[in-house]
Design a protein around this motif. Structure first.
Motif, PDB file in Angstrom:
ATOM      1  N   ASP A 146     -39.825 -43.543 -18.526  1.00  0.00           N
ATOM      2  CA  ASP A 146     -39.121 -44.317 -19.791  1.00  0.00           C
ATOM      3  C   ASP A 146     -38.114 -44.998 -19.529  1.00  0.00           C
ATOM      4  OD1 ASP A 146     -41.043 -43.376 -21.558  1.00  0.00           O
ATOM      5  OD2 ASP A 146     -39.465 -41.528 -22.324  1.00  0.00           O
ATOM      6  N   GLN A 187     -39.108 -48.379 -17.946  1.00  0.00           N
ATOM      7  CA  GLN A 187     -39.588 -49.208 -18.504  1.00  0.00           C
ATOM      8  C   GLN A 187     -38.814 -50.143 -18.870  1.00  0.00           C
ATOM      9  OE1 GLN A 187     -43.227 -49.477 -19.772  1.00  0.00           O
ATOM     10  NE2 GLN A 187     -43.005 -49.056 -17.317  1.00  0.00           N
ATOM     11  N   GLN A 218     -37.100 -46.736 -25.823  1.00  0.00           N
ATOM     12  CA  GLN A 218     -38.598 -45.947 -25.677  1.00  0.00           C
ATOM     13  C   GLN A 218     -38.199 -45.205 -26.852  1.00  0.00           C
ATOM     14  OE1 GLN A 218     -40.777 -47.342 -24.260  1.00  0.00           O
ATOM     15  NE2 GLN A 218     -40.957 -45.938 -22.369  1.00  0.00           N
ATOM     16  N   LEU A 241     -32.886 -45.324 -25.659  1.00  0.00           N
ATOM     17  CA  LEU A 241     -34.068 -44.195 -26.420  1.00  0.00           C
ATOM     18  C   LEU A 241     -33.592 -43.412 -27.196  1.00  0.00           C
ATOM     19  CD1 LEU A 241     -33.844 -42.201 -22.643  1.00  0.00           C
ATOM     20  CD2 LEU A 241     -35.467 -43.671 -23.206  1.00  0.00           C
TER      21      LEU A 241
END
Length: 579
Positions: free
Chosen positions: A46, A49, A58, A216
């Motif tokens: 994640d 990415q 994410q 996140l």
């Protein structure tokens, strides 16, 4: 952050969560940290990415928490959250930042200390015993201290941390485990990825901590009452183990001992654990009837709130001692069917358990059994009231009435009864216009006409009839044998005796079924009655098949009608309306 994954106003990142809450508590007896390399690999994917700009953010799912009451001796603003679900994610993010701090301190201690101030520690304030931004579960605290000892070392930030007066949770649990293991994995990853010159390494670490704390995201579900967590878990698919009422109760009981791990462990081992283990896997079912006995107006959604209110100011030992007297009565009606002081009461309880009584009767029966144990009612009274309850429930099951509405009847019935006798019990039932106590005529009609072989009560009726025939009473749970087979083969002997219409209406009548052992039942299948009758006599361990074979030499519509009359007469006498 410029773009969220969802349109929820409650979507947050780790940084914004720590702006809203000063401290995040994991319930002290919640399960320990269990994430391993697989989950870390998913988290690192994640992060990559976002780093590679494939994604801006994410999404990590949902964090469920409720506000923890503020301690009165803490000076200044102090908002704490108790995590119901999400400890694995939050603790991973926290130790990830710790690993970044350890790495970046090698290049820039001032920047590392700023990260500690922003994400890891609260500033000193009077009355604050623990000043880490996350307080882990009881089982993880020794591991938590091992990781902090690395940060609070001369080579990292020991001098700088003196200013914040580090106060860690007292150590408890093993010093080595999944939390320490995960920290070392993160540390190895960060060091491997930043093995370049100091400037580039610092930039990589800054970028990483920025992604972890800002890119996140998760939806933060803020509960007004922790008991709502059980409803949320039924509707959301979280990783991990479902948190139930027993988990919330356990945490509530021990929250007052969070800063005294030695006492918490002692009370847990010697008081709570034996109490919880006695329930087997049925602890969840205990708390609602327990609360209804104390307040019949309790709703399931208010269950935990009521427990908290009733326990305010009480010690863990007192909380458990409040529940203990009703544990035995609960187990008696829920699973054991046993009252240690009375064989007669135990006989009735065993029957209620075996007939799979509705849970709505628990508060009534538990109150009755507690009164008996306290010598408030006599054994004879309890026996007669349990007989009346069984008659009421069995009659309703025979005629096909669902238990809908019985909760309103039984939740406060024991205290509502002016006298604890059968007459008052029946009066309380019959004054309720929506609750039916079936008459003899209705029971007879159901036995003679209803497809009781498909009803849940059928197995119980067959066993009770067999026992009333005064046979051997085998302990084996029988299977249900259809004398007239469930399918009608046009070329069979059965087709000569029953039309298709007769077969349709008679095959599932109570009169057409008997109890048999599974091997005997399987071997008979669609055999003729002549074959079945002979084997019933010779091989059945149950009395009913032998009795039936001796009474009826053949099996046809007339035989089923005759046996229906016998069973109907037995049922209205066995579960009498005139107790």
């Amino acid at each position: 952050m410029s773009e969220w994954i969802t349109d929820s106003q409650d979507e947050q990142n780790f940084e914004s969560l720590l702006r809203d809450a000063d401290q995040i508590h994991i319930p002290i007896f919640q399960r320990s940290y269990v994430w391993k390399s697989k989950q870390l690999s998913e988290l690192l994917a994640d992060i990559d990415q976002v780093r590679s700009e494939v994604e801006e953010t994410q999404f990590m799912g949902a964090i469920v928490a409720y506000e923890k009451p503020r301690r009165g001796n803490t000076v200044g603003r102090m908002r704490a959250l108790e995590v119901v679900d999400g400890q694995q994610r939050l603790l991973t993010l926290y130790v990830f930042v710790m690993a970044v701090v350890e790495c970046i301190a090698q290049f820039d201690k001032e920047e590392a200390f700023e990260l500690v101030q922003e994400y890891l520690l609260l500033s000193p304030r009077r009355g604050l015993d623990i000043n880490t931004r996350i307080v882990p579960a009881f089982a993880d605290r020794s591991q938590f201290r091992v990781i902090w000892d690395r940060i609070n070392s001369p080579s990292v930030l020991q001098d700088e941390l003196a200013e914040l007066q580090l106060h860690l949770p007292p150590p408890s649990g093993e010093a080595d485990g999944d939390l320490v293991g995960q920290y070392y994995r993160i540390l190895r990853h960060l060091k491997a990825e930043s093995q370049v010159d100091p400037d580039e390494a610092s930039e990589y670490l800054r970028e990483t901590v920025g992604i972890v704390t800002r890119n996140l995201s998760f939806v933060h579900l803020k509960l007004t009452d922790a008991s709502a967590a059980t409803k949320i878990f039924e509707r959301l698919n979280f990783r991990g183990v479902k948190v139930g009422v027993v988990d919330l109760v356990r945490n509530e009981i021990f929250s007052s001992l969070a800063e005294d791990p030695a006492k918490a462990q002692r009370v847990f081992d010697h008081v709570w654990r034996p109490f919880e283990e006695a329930f087997g896997d049925r602890a969840e079912a205990f708390f609602f009837p327990y609360c209804l006995i104390h307040d019949s107006n309790t709703k399931k959604s208010e269950l935990f709130m009521q427990l908290r209110a009733s326990w305010r100011g009480r010690t863990p030992e007192q909380m458990i001692s409040d529940m203990k007297p009703l544990q035995g009565p609960f187990l008696a009606i829920d699973q054991t069917g046993h009252q240690p002081k009375s064989k007669e009461i135990s006989k009735r309880l065993e029957r209620l358990v075996r007939m799979r009584r509705p849970a709505s009767v628990y508060p009534y029966v538990m109150s009755m059994l507690l009164a008996y144990e306290n010598s408030s009612v006599a054994e004879k009274t309890v026996v007669s009231l349990l007989d009346a309850l069984e008659s009421f429930l069995v009659r309703r099951a025979i005629v096909g009435l669902e238990p809908t509405g019985l909760h309103a009847v039984f939740k406060g019935l024991w205290t509502q009864m002016k006298k604890h006798d059968v007459a008052e019990f029946k009066r309380q039932i019959k004054v309720r216009p929506t609750i039916q106590w079936p008459s003899d005529g209705e029971v007879v009609a159901a036995v003679e006409k209803r497809a009781l072989a498909r009803a849940n009560i059928c197995g119980y009726l067959l066993v009770e009839y067999d026992r009333d025939l005064k046979g051997d009473n085998p302990p084996l749970v029988p299977t249900i044998e259809h004398i007239l087979p469930q399918t009608l083969d046009d070329d069979s002997e059965w087709a000569k005796r029953f039309s298709k219409e007769q077969h349709k209406h008679m095959k599932d009548l109570l009169a057409n079924v008997i109890p048999l052992s599974s091997p005997l039942n399987s071997s008979l299948q669609d055999s003729s009655y002549a074959v079945k009758k002979d084997r019933y006599k010779k091989e059945s361990m149950f009395t009913t098949p032998r009795d039936l074979a001796s009474r009826w030499s053949s099996w046809g519509p007339k035989s089923i009608g005759q046996r229906s009359e016998v069973l109907a007469e037995w049922a209205v006498a066995r579960w009498s309306d005139s107790l």
